[in-house]
Motif scaffolding. Structure first.
Motif, PDB file in Angstrom:
ATOM      1  N   SER A  46      72.700  56.410  88.921  1.00  0.00           N
ATOM      2  CA  SER A  46      72.983  56.989  90.238  1.00  0.00           C
ATOM      3  C   SER A  46      72.075  56.398  91.311  1.00  0.00           C
ATOM      4  N   PHE A 105      72.887  52.698  91.962  1.00  0.00           N
ATOM      5  CA  PHE A 105      74.144  52.475  92.678  1.00  0.00           C
ATOM      6  C   PHE A 105      73.982  52.727  94.170  1.00  0.00           C
ATOM      7  N   ALA A 106      73.196  53.757  94.523  1.00  0.00           N
ATOM      8  CA  ALA A 106      72.961  54.029  95.945  1.00  0.00           C
ATOM      9  C   ALA A 106      72.279  52.844  96.619  1.00  0.00           C
ATOM     10  N   LEU A 113      72.403  49.680  95.554  1.00  0.00           N
ATOM     11  CA  LEU A 113      73.346  48.553  95.560  1.00  0.00           C
ATOM     12  C   LEU A 113      74.374  48.681  96.684  1.00  0.00           C
ATOM     13  N   GLN A 114      74.670  49.910  97.091  1.00  0.00           N
ATOM     14  CA  GLN A 114      75.633  50.118  98.169  1.00  0.00           C
ATOM     15  C   GLN A 114      75.031  49.906  99.557  1.00  0.00           C
ATOM     16  N   GLY A 115      73.754  49.555  99.598  1.00  0.00           N
ATOM     17  CA  GLY A 115      73.117  49.280 100.879  1.00  0.00           C
ATOM     18  C   GLY A 115      72.020  50.246 101.251  1.00  0.00           C
ATOM     19  N   THR A 120      68.243  60.147  94.802  1.00  0.00           N
ATOM     20  CA  THR A 120      69.581  60.025  94.229  1.00  0.00           C
ATOM     21  C   THR A 120      69.537  60.082  92.709  1.00  0.00           C
ATOM     22  N   ASN A 128      75.246  59.628 103.109  1.00  0.00           N
ATOM     23  CA  ASN A 128      76.529  59.175 102.562  1.00  0.00           C
ATOM     24  C   ASN A 128      76.346  58.340 101.296  1.00  0.00           C
ATOM     25  N   LEU A 129      75.427  57.386 101.343  1.00  0.00           N
ATOM     26  CA  LEU A 129      75.213  56.518 100.185  1.00  0.00           C
ATOM     27  C   LEU A 129      74.621  57.291  99.009  1.00  0.00           C
ATOM     28  N   ILE A 154      77.359  59.323  97.205  1.00  0.00           N
ATOM     29  CA  ILE A 154      78.170  58.457  96.344  1.00  0.00           C
ATOM     30  C   ILE A 154      77.443  58.169  95.035  1.00  0.00           C
ATOM     31  N   GLY A 155      76.169  57.841  95.137  1.00  0.00           N
ATOM     32  CA  GLY A 155      75.400  57.557  93.933  1.00  0.00           C
ATOM     33  C   GLY A 155      75.255  58.764  93.026  1.00  0.00           C
TER      34      GLY A 155
END
Length: 250
Positions: free
Chosen positions: A127, A130-131, A133-135, A144, A193-194, A197-198
């Motif tokens: 988790s 991934f957060a 990696l999404q920026g 996260t 937001n990021l 998602i994570g």
């Protein structure tokens, strides 16, 4: 136990373990058919859905048909692999049906390959990573990861209490989103937001979607649609929980 009944019990146990552990419908049907045919059974037929198995064959003048229900399912591909190894041994003649049945009972009783604490830790790391990696920034990683860890732990806990997968996943997603939201209130530099998602990564139905597409392409329409609807409900639970959390920040 009569030899024919032993073959039936062996086939059903193999299918049950595979289906309960996340195996594809076609793989379950093929494995049961191969075991039965290698034992000399004729007119072997099976009908498998994500929640049930119907299996029948004929032995001489005797016909046998059984049905079992699969109320709970998880993901344990290691058990799927072990059942595949047993079925190959039976087909090649390297394992008798009695030995195969005993081995399947052992597989059924085995604990998961990785302990719960390690799975929860892996969910948290996935988790948080991934957060980023999404920026997201490095500051987003730890909060996260904590949220993803809580989501993975609470998912099984809520399912034991509520007994309805949709509500269990909704509650887990809402809890993860709430943790992320609280972190963002304390540290405004974080990216809400990021991080949300994570945090939801442990709930994403990747295997369900994959198996659904594989079953549909193989012609198993009922199983494919059932798995697809299951994945859709999971995505809906996550989406509703996420929308509620994001509405707090308006």
């Amino acid at each position: 136990m009569l030899p024919d009944d032993l073959v039936m019990e062996t086939c059903l146990l193999a299918g049950e373990i595979m289906l309960r552990s996340g195996g594809e419908t076609y793989r379950v049907e093929t494995t049961m058919a191969m075991i039965a045919q290698s034992a000399g059974m004729e007119s072997v037929h099976s009908f498998v859905t994500p929640t049930s198995i119907i299996f029948s064959y004929r032995s001489g003048e005797r016909s046998l048909t059984r049905m079992i229900r699969i109320p709970e399912r998880t993901i344990d591909l290691n058990k799927v692999t072990m059942v595949n190894q047993v079925s190959r041994s039976v087909v090649s003649g390297g394992m008798a049906i009695q030995e195969a049945y005993r081995r399947l009972q052992e597989i059924d009783q085995e604990k998961r390959q990785y302990p719960n604490w390690l799975q929860n830790l892996a969910a948290g790391v996935a988790s948080g990573s991934f957060a980023v990696l999404q920026g997201g920034s490095g500051y987003d990683l730890l909060p996260t990861a904590i949220a993803g860890l809580c989501v993975n732990i609470s998912s099984g806990y809520f399912q034991q209490i509520l007994r309805i997968k949709f509500f269990a996943e909704f509650m887990s997603a809402f809890l993860g989103g709430l943790i992320v939201y609280c972190f963002c209130l304390l540290f405004p530099v974080l990216h809400l937001n990021l991080m949300i998602i994570g945090a939801m990564i442990p709930l994403f139905p990747g295997l369900a979607v994959t198996n659904s597409l594989r079953d549909l392409m193989a012609g198993d329409l009922i199983a494919g649609i059932s798995r697809g609807v299951e994945a859709l409900l999971t995505a809906l639970a996550v989406a509703v929980a996420t929308a509620l959390i994001l509405s707090f920040g308006r």
